[in-house]
Design a protein around this motif. Structure first.
Motif, short mmCIF file in Angstrom:
data_model
loop_
_atom_site.label_atom_id
_atom_site.label_comp_id
_atom_site.label_asym_id
_atom_site.label_seq_id
_atom_site.Cartn_x
_atom_site.Cartn_y
_atom_site.Cartn_z
N PHE A 37 29.40 -0.09 78.32
CA PHE A 37 30.15 1.08 78.78
C PHE A 37 29.93 2.28 77.85
CE2 PHE A 37 32.41 -2.44 80.75
CZ PHE A 37 32.38 -2.02 82.07
N ILE A 38 28.66 2.50 77.51
CA ILE A 38 28.28 3.61 76.63
C ILE A 38 27.35 4.53 77.42
CG2 ILE A 38 26.98 4.25 74.56
CD1 ILE A 38 27.69 1.49 73.42
N SER A 39 27.60 5.85 77.32
CA SER A 39 26.67 6.80 77.91
C SER A 39 26.08 7.65 76.80
CB SER A 39 27.36 7.67 78.96
OG SER A 39 28.31 8.51 78.35
N MET A 40 24.87 8.16 77.05
CA MET A 40 24.17 8.95 76.06
C MET A 40 23.43 10.08 76.79
SD MET A 40 21.24 7.61 73.40
CE MET A 40 20.00 7.26 74.61
N LYS A 41 23.53 11.28 76.24
CA LYS A 41 22.81 12.41 76.83
C LYS A 41 21.32 12.25 76.59
CE LYS A 41 26.21 16.00 76.92
NZ LYS A 41 26.39 17.43 76.86
N LEU A 42 20.56 12.65 77.60
CA LEU A 42 19.11 12.73 77.51
C LEU A 42 18.72 14.19 77.62
CD1 LEU A 42 18.10 9.79 79.90
CD2 LEU A 42 18.06 9.80 77.41
N PRO A 43 17.48 14.53 77.34
CA PRO A 43 17.05 15.94 77.48
C PRO A 43 17.24 16.43 78.92
CG PRO A 43 15.37 14.63 76.39
CD PRO A 43 16.40 13.67 76.87
N CYS A 44 17.40 17.73 79.07
CA CYS A 44 17.53 18.33 80.39
C CYS A 44 16.17 18.40 81.08
CB CYS A 44 18.10 19.74 80.29
SG CYS A 44 19.85 19.78 79.89
N LEU A 45 16.20 18.27 82.38
CA LEU A 45 15.01 18.49 83.19
C LEU A 45 14.52 19.92 83.00
CD1 LEU A 45 16.54 16.95 86.40
CD2 LEU A 45 14.48 16.06 85.35
N ASN A 46 13.29 20.19 83.33
CA ASN A 46 12.76 21.55 83.28
C ASN A 46 13.31 22.40 84.43
OD1 ASN A 46 10.84 21.52 81.00
ND2 ASN A 46 9.96 19.86 82.18
N TYR A 47 13.67 21.75 85.54
CA TYR A 47 14.20 22.43 86.73
C TYR A 47 15.42 21.68 87.24
CZ TYR A 47 9.41 24.11 86.64
OH TYR A 47 8.21 24.64 86.24
#
Length: 182
Positions: A37-47
């Protein structure tokens, strides 16, 4: 987890991971480890991409295909492909990769501005993409993507029929189908 609508989700079951990508007016991406039950941010898409198609290649790359740009109501379609190297996540090492816009060599005149496509892997380096349109006739098309050389190949109806026959005659296919519960 960020709130979002018209996002795309894909499950990497072997690693207990869910990738949550984009959405309406949203280019964010994140990963959810559902056993912890852990979430982690990833890089944003280019679009920003709403309702895009996701595909995981060889458990190393997460691909985002097409989708709506910004808002579903605008009907503006993203005609590009992006990929994210997820091998660092899978190997539990610090994550540094960014989404990469992939320049696709499209010599088969298939229109890439469509809201949704289906993807079926064939090998580790190739997959069928279906649901686009042929630019000349606006006929639904079936194409193959080569992930190594970033090329699209058109598959004509006769070639596809021949391929299906070869597949059905293959003993490995029979063995595989006997294991699948339909």
């Amino acid at each position: 987890i960020n709130s979002r609508s018209y996002h795309s989700i894909i499950n990497l079951r072997e690693k207990n991971l869910i990738f949550i990508i984009g959405g309406e007016k949203n280019s964010s991406s994140e990963i959810f480890l559902y056993t912890e039950f852990i979430s982690m941010k990833l890089p944003c898409l280019n679009y920003p991409r709403a309702s895009s198609t996701l595909f995981i290649q060889k458990n190393n790359y997460l691909w985002a295909f097409c989708g709506f740009r910004n808002s579903i109501i605008d009907k503006s379609i993203v005609g590009s492909f992006e990929k994210l190297d997820i091998s660092e996540i899978i190997d539990n090492t610090p994550f540094t990769a960014l989404w990469e816009k992939v320049n696709i060599i499209n010599n088969c005149n298939v229109e890439l501005h469509f809201e949704y496509v289906g993807i079926m892997p064939i090998t580790d380096s190739h997959a069928f993409i279906y649901g686009g349109y042929d630019q000349r006739s606006y006929k639904r098309s079936l194409i193959m993507i080569d992930f190594i050389n970033n090329k699209l190949f058109s598959i004509k109806d006769k070639e596809f029929a021949d391929l299906k026959l070869k597949l059905l005659d293959d003993e490995k296919f029979d063995k595989y189908m006997s294991l699948v519960n339909l």
